[in-house]
Design an enzyme around this catalytic site. Structure first.
Site, PDB file in Angstrom:
ATOM      1  N   GLY A  23      43.509  72.054 -40.420  1.00 63.21           N
ATOM      2  CA  GLY A  23      43.241  70.796 -40.698  1.00 63.21           C
ATOM      3  C   GLY A  23      43.864  70.635 -42.050  1.00 63.21           C
ATOM      4  O   GLY A  23      43.563  71.293 -43.048  1.00 63.21           O
ATOM      5  N   ALA A  24      44.607  69.685 -42.164  1.00 66.47           N
ATOM      6  CA  ALA A  24      45.563  69.171 -43.508  1.00 66.47           C
ATOM      7  C   ALA A  24      44.498  69.283 -44.591  1.00 66.47           C
ATOM      8  O   ALA A  24      45.032  69.733 -45.773  1.00 66.47           O
ATOM      9  CB  ALA A  24      46.345  67.836 -43.066  1.00 66.47           C
ATOM     10  N   GLY A  25      43.577  68.654 -44.728  1.00 67.59           N
ATOM     11  CA  GLY A  25      42.718  68.568 -45.869  1.00 67.59           C
ATOM     12  C   GLY A  25      42.217  69.743 -46.180  1.00 67.59           C
ATOM     13  O   GLY A  25      42.357  70.255 -47.289  1.00 67.59           O
ATOM     14  N   ARG A  62      52.127  77.505 -43.536  1.00 68.27           N
ATOM     15  CA  ARG A  62      52.536  76.265 -42.820  1.00 68.27           C
ATOM     16  C   ARG A  62      53.238  75.284 -43.302  1.00 68.27           C
ATOM     17  O   ARG A  62      52.973  74.803 -44.294  1.00 68.27           O
ATOM     18  CB  ARG A  62      50.919  75.651 -42.332  1.00 68.27           C
ATOM     19  CG  ARG A  62      49.907  76.779 -41.477  1.00 68.27           C
ATOM     20  CD  ARG A  62      48.746  75.932 -40.718  1.00 68.27           C
ATOM     21  NE  ARG A  62      49.350  75.404 -39.605  1.00 68.27           N
ATOM     22  CZ  ARG A  62      48.469  74.513 -38.824  1.00 68.27           C
ATOM     23  NH1 ARG A  62      47.139  74.320 -39.576  1.00 68.27           N
ATOM     24  NH2 ARG A  62      49.049  73.821 -37.953  1.00 68.27           N
ATOM     25  N   CYS A 127      42.962  65.085 -31.440  1.00 64.58           N
ATOM     26  CA  CYS A 127      42.807  66.439 -32.200  1.00 64.58           C
ATOM     27  C   CYS A 127      41.347  66.770 -33.042  1.00 64.58           C
ATOM     28  O   CYS A 127      40.188  65.949 -32.466  1.00 64.58           O
ATOM     29  CB  CYS A 127      43.871  66.635 -33.106  1.00 64.58           C
ATOM     30  SG  CYS A 127      44.252  68.337 -33.791  1.00 64.58           S
ATOM     31  N   ASP A 196      48.816  64.786 -40.883  1.00 63.08           N
ATOM     32  CA  ASP A 196      49.258  65.792 -41.501  1.00 63.08           C
ATOM     33  C   ASP A 196      50.484  65.545 -42.858  1.00 63.08           C
ATOM     34  O   ASP A 196      50.219  66.238 -43.845  1.00 63.08           O
ATOM     35  CB  ASP A 196      49.899  66.822 -40.679  1.00 63.08           C
ATOM     36  CG  ASP A 196      48.731  67.579 -39.826  1.00 63.08           C
ATOM     37  OD1 ASP A 196      48.269  68.520 -40.258  1.00 63.08           O
ATOM     38  OD2 ASP A 196      48.498  66.745 -38.856  1.00 63.08           O
TER      39      ASP A 196
HETATM   40  P1  RI2 Z   1      41.970  66.323 -41.879  1.00 57.71           P
HETATM   41  C1  RI2 Z   1      45.378  68.772 -37.930  1.00 57.71           C
HETATM   42  O1  RI2 Z   1      46.371  69.904 -38.018  1.00 57.71           O
HETATM   43  C2  RI2 Z   1      45.483  67.722 -37.135  1.00 57.71           C
HETATM   44  O2  RI2 Z   1      46.947  67.278 -36.896  1.00 57.71           O
HETATM   45  C3  RI2 Z   1      44.869  66.639 -37.861  1.00 57.71           C
HETATM   46  O3  RI2 Z   1      45.038  65.249 -37.379  1.00 57.71           O
HETATM   47  C4  RI2 Z   1      45.278  66.839 -39.259  1.00 57.71           C
HETATM   48  O4  RI2 Z   1      45.314  68.158 -39.386  1.00 57.71           O
HETATM   49  C5  RI2 Z   1      44.343  66.057 -40.584  1.00 57.71           C
HETATM   50  O5  RI2 Z   1      42.940  66.685 -40.447  1.00 57.71           O
HETATM   51  P2  RI2 Z   1      45.721  71.163 -37.596  1.00 57.71           P
HETATM   52  O6  RI2 Z   1      45.634  72.120 -38.708  1.00 57.71           O
HETATM   53  O7  RI2 Z   1      42.720  66.742 -42.742  1.00 57.71           O
HETATM   54  O8  RI2 Z   1      44.769  71.347 -36.591  1.00 57.71           O
HETATM   55  O9  RI2 Z   1      41.776  64.730 -41.343  1.00 57.71           O
HETATM   56  O10 RI2 Z   1      47.164  71.987 -36.897  1.00 57.71           O
HETATM   57  O11 RI2 Z   1      40.808  67.182 -41.233  1.00 57.71           O
END
Ligand code: RI2
Length: 314
Positions: A23-25, A62, A127, A196
């Site tokens: 998750g990007a955050g 990443r 997602c 992201d």
């Molecule tokens: P929040 C995720 O990437 C998804 O693409 C999601 O939309 C984005 O991060 C943002 O997530 P991955 O790490 O920061 O699953 O809103 O590849 O939680």
């Protein structure tokens, strides 16, 4: 996934690489916390050089989500002018500030995003985005959300996390396979997804499949919003084509037990795609919704170009 050694920085880098932390955050907060802890434990060493090494190791995990790079820059911005014990104090403080601000932003996006949800709405999400879920759940608490449709999200199936969370919090949720989006769009009132990276011109880089959802939403006149904390805006990438798209290899697409049997088959596994800004009705930030064209200005306010320049080594 390759093992990256056993120190604290290597461990968190490996958690991000292997998506135990995703998750990007969350990856931004994890990197910031790791740098704060490194500074805390570094009383007499060469802190600047240790921080540089750690920042590079974390960033190499990443390539797509700019939240990771921006979190590192915001945490280490004292390196532009400080050294020694002052730098140590500064990194510890900025790490704490970043984590708090990041969490607060998700809450604010919840309040700001809920306003956009019409009454009795069917909301489609993709997602697993904590920012989008914050808005959807806030809308649900206001009595505006009738149900959520969420995609399974191949290949990692992060949609299962979303569905479980929504059901666990009492929100009516329907899961669909990714390819059912266009079929079901006629029942959808609003789309809310995460981000992201948002580029300077307002292109969105998000989980693979997002651009198809935006196309279908546009074709069906369904509003499409992305929920993105400002630190997910790129200070340097102008358009989507400037952002590297992570490819995680065949084992996540083919049956992992049978991938060796698929002789002659070439796999591609791009896990993000680009949604052009013209398909996006608004970007919901912690300070309210903005138009895609405003993205570049907003990130310059948060991370001025001189500061970005100072981190050219990263
Ligand atoms: P929040 C995720 O990437 C998804 O693409 C999601 O939309 C984005 O991060 C943002 O997530 P991955 O790490 O920061 O699953 O809103 O590849 O939680």
């Amino acid at each position: 996934m390759d093992e990256r050694g056993s120190g604290p920085i290597e461990r968190i880098a490996d958690d991000i690489l292997s998506m135990r932390v995703r998750g990007a955050g969350r990856i931004g907060r994890a990197a910031s916390r790791a740098l704060g802890e490194l500074a805390y434990g570094n009383v007499s060493g060469d802190l600047s050089s240790d921080l540089r090494e750690a920042a590079s190791a974390l960033l190499s995990t990443r390539p797509t989500a700019v939240s990771l790079r921006n979190a590192i820059i915001l945490t280490l911005s004292g390196m532009a002018s400080l050294d020694g014990p002052e730098l140590r104090e500064d990194v510890i403080r900025r790490s704490g500030d970043f984590i708090t601000r990041s969490r607060d932003s998700v809450e604010s996006i919840g309040r700001e995003g809920a306003v956009l949800i019409p009454d009795n709405a069917t909301v489609l999400t993709h997602c697993n985005s904590s920012a989008a879920l914050s808005a959807i759940y806030e809308g649900y608490k206001l009595g505006k959300v009738r149900r959520v449709i969420n995609t399974e999200t191949r290949p990692w199936r992060q949609g299962h996390i979303t569905s479980r969370w929504l059901a666990g919090n009492g929100v009516p949720v329907t899961m669909i396979v990714d390819s059912a989006v266009n079929h079901i769009m006629k029942d959808v009132d609003i789309v809310m997804v995460g981000a992201d990276t948002v580029t300077r011109c307002g292109d969105l880089i998000n989980k693979i499949g997002t651009s198809q959802i935006a196309l279908s939403a546009g074709e069906n006149s369904v509003p499409f919003h992305t929920c993105a904390e400002t630190y997910k805006f790129s200070p340097t990438a102008f358009a989507g084509a400037d952002v590297p798209i992570e490819d995680r290899g065949p084992k996540e697409v083919a049956d992992p037990l049978r991938v060796e049997d698929m002789e002659g088959v070439r796999f591609e596994n791009p896990i993000f795609d680009v949604t052009p800004g013209r398909f996006i009705d608004s970007i919901v930030t912690e300070r309210g919704p903005i138009s895609p064209e405003e993205a570049g200005m907003r990130i310059d306010d948060m991370i001025p170009p001189e500061l970005v320049g100072h981190f050219s080594w990263l």
